[in-house]
Design an enzyme around this catalytic site. Structure first.
Site, PDB file in Angstrom:
ATOM      1  N   HIS A   1       0.840  -1.196   0.000  1.00 56.17           N
ATOM      2  CA  HIS A   1       0.000   0.000   0.000  1.00 56.17           C
ATOM      3  C   HIS A   1       0.878   1.250   0.000  1.00 56.17           C
ATOM      4  O   HIS A   1       1.785   1.377   0.800  1.00 56.17           O
ATOM      5  CB  HIS A   1      -0.904  -0.025   1.225  1.00 56.17           C
ATOM      6  CG  HIS A   1      -1.985   0.980   1.190  1.00 56.17           C
ATOM      7  ND1 HIS A   1      -2.720   1.297   2.295  1.00 56.17           N
ATOM      8  CD2 HIS A   1      -2.481   1.750   0.194  1.00 56.17           C
ATOM      9  CE1 HIS A   1      -3.613   2.212   1.992  1.00 56.17           C
ATOM     10  NE2 HIS A   1      -3.477   2.511   0.704  1.00 56.17           N
TER      11      HIS A   1
ATOM     12  N   ASP B   1       6.797   6.025 -21.062  1.00 56.79           N
ATOM     13  CA  ASP B   1       6.977   5.890 -22.505  1.00 56.79           C
ATOM     14  C   ASP B   1       8.418   5.459 -22.770  1.00 56.79           C
ATOM     15  O   ASP B   1       9.215   5.279 -21.844  1.00 56.79           O
ATOM     16  CB  ASP B   1       6.618   7.194 -23.219  1.00 56.79           C
ATOM     17  CG  ASP B   1       7.474   8.387 -22.818  1.00 56.79           C
ATOM     18  OD1 ASP B   1       8.623   8.212 -22.331  1.00 56.79           O
ATOM     19  OD2 ASP B   1       7.012   9.523 -22.995  1.00 56.79           O
TER      20      ASP B   1
ATOM     21  N   HIS C   1       5.487  16.918 -15.635  1.00 59.90           N
ATOM     22  CA  HIS C   1       6.552  16.044 -16.121  1.00 59.90           C
ATOM     23  C   HIS C   1       7.816  16.237 -15.275  1.00 59.90           C
ATOM     24  O   HIS C   1       8.504  15.260 -14.936  1.00 59.90           O
ATOM     25  CB  HIS C   1       6.846  16.324 -17.594  1.00 59.90           C
ATOM     26  CG  HIS C   1       7.887  15.417 -18.163  1.00 59.90           C
ATOM     27  ND1 HIS C   1       7.652  14.083 -18.421  1.00 59.90           N
ATOM     28  CD2 HIS C   1       9.176  15.650 -18.518  1.00 59.90           C
ATOM     29  CE1 HIS C   1       8.749  13.527 -18.901  1.00 59.90           C
ATOM     30  NE2 HIS C   1       9.681  14.457 -18.976  1.00 59.90           N
TER      31      HIS C   1
ATOM     32  N   TRP D   1       3.292  12.460 -23.497  1.00 62.34           N
ATOM     33  CA  TRP D   1       2.771  12.502 -22.126  1.00 62.34           C
ATOM     34  C   TRP D   1       2.321  11.146 -21.601  1.00 62.34           C
ATOM     35  O   TRP D   1       1.495  11.063 -20.711  1.00 62.34           O
ATOM     36  CB  TRP D   1       1.622  13.509 -21.986  1.00 62.34           C
ATOM     37  CG  TRP D   1       2.012  14.902 -22.290  1.00 62.34           C
ATOM     38  CD1 TRP D   1       2.757  15.734 -21.502  1.00 62.34           C
ATOM     39  CD2 TRP D   1       1.715  15.639 -23.465  1.00 62.34           C
ATOM     40  NE1 TRP D   1       2.943  16.935 -22.119  1.00 62.34           N
ATOM     41  CE2 TRP D   1       2.301  16.909 -23.335  1.00 62.34           C
ATOM     42  CE3 TRP D   1       1.001  15.357 -24.628  1.00 62.34           C
ATOM     43  CZ2 TRP D   1       2.200  17.884 -24.301  1.00 62.34           C
ATOM     44  CZ3 TRP D   1       0.901  16.319 -25.591  1.00 62.34           C
ATOM     45  CH2 TRP D   1       1.493  17.566 -25.426  1.00 62.34           C
TER      46      TRP D   1
ATOM     47  N   ASN E   1       3.267   8.914 -19.414  1.00 60.37           N
ATOM     48  CA  ASN E   1       3.983   8.509 -18.206  1.00 60.37           C
ATOM     49  C   ASN E   1       2.996   8.564 -17.043  1.00 60.37           C
ATOM     50  O   ASN E   1       2.384   9.608 -16.807  1.00 60.37           O
ATOM     51  CB  ASN E   1       5.168   9.437 -17.950  1.00 60.37           C
ATOM     52  CG  ASN E   1       6.130   9.452 -19.122  1.00 60.37           C
ATOM     53  OD1 ASN E   1       6.732   8.447 -19.451  1.00 60.37           O
ATOM     54  ND2 ASN E   1       6.261  10.595 -19.766  1.00 60.37           N
TER      55      ASN E   1
END
Length: 164
Positions: free
Chosen positions: A20, A28, A100, A123, A125
């Protein structure tokens, strides 16, 4: 071979080691992975394995309470955003915007495992925060259920579509 299970032994091992709040970063093909990170490299060719395929597989294998990604996905790559929404609908997961720069500088150095795809999607990721089965905990009659578990249970039962 075991049917209907992860065939990649290191991937299966790393997911089994997650607990947890551990973070699994799905990236990418070009994401700058920290040198010391536990890295599962599934990218073998342009677009193969695709980041969405990896997210679909992970959705079946682990509980996720939060999916963090660049907010630009919603406005600059709406098709990717809709597909990620579809994957995590009724999972109980929340979406959280993470720049990012934050993914690279703050999140990547502290993740449990990085899974690199062959995806060339802009984008693409995603930081997945591992969770527990919200229906398996707090099942005794004389115990107070934590509000976060009630909220996740309701999102799952109501088939809620996550929004950024």
């Amino acid at each position: 071979m075991k049917p209907n299970t992860i065939l990649h032994p290191e991937l299966a091992k790393q997911l089994a080691l997650c607990g947890h709040t551990d973070i699994i970063l799905v990236t990418d093909a070009g994401f700058p992975i920290p040198r010391d990170a536990v890295r599962i490299d599934l990218g073998y060719y342009d677009g193969k394995a695709d980041v969405l395929d990896i997210l679909r597989m992970l959705r079946k294998e682990i509980f996720v309470e939060e999916v963090g990604f660049a907010p630009e996905v919603k406005t600059h790559h709406p098709e990717l955003y809709r597909k990620v929404q579809n994957i995590f609908t009724a999972s109980g997961a929340l979406f959280r915007g993470i720049t990012h720069e934050q993914l690279v500088e703050e999140i990547a150095p502290r993740v449990k495992v990085v899974i690199r795809s062959g995806s060339l999607n802009a984008w693409a990721n995603f930081a997945l925060t591992a969770s527990t089965d919200p229906f398996a905990w707090f099942t005794e009659e004389d115990i107070t259920v934590l509000p976060a578990y009630i909220e996740r249970r309701n999102r799952i039962l109501n088939g809620e579509v996550p929004e950024l």
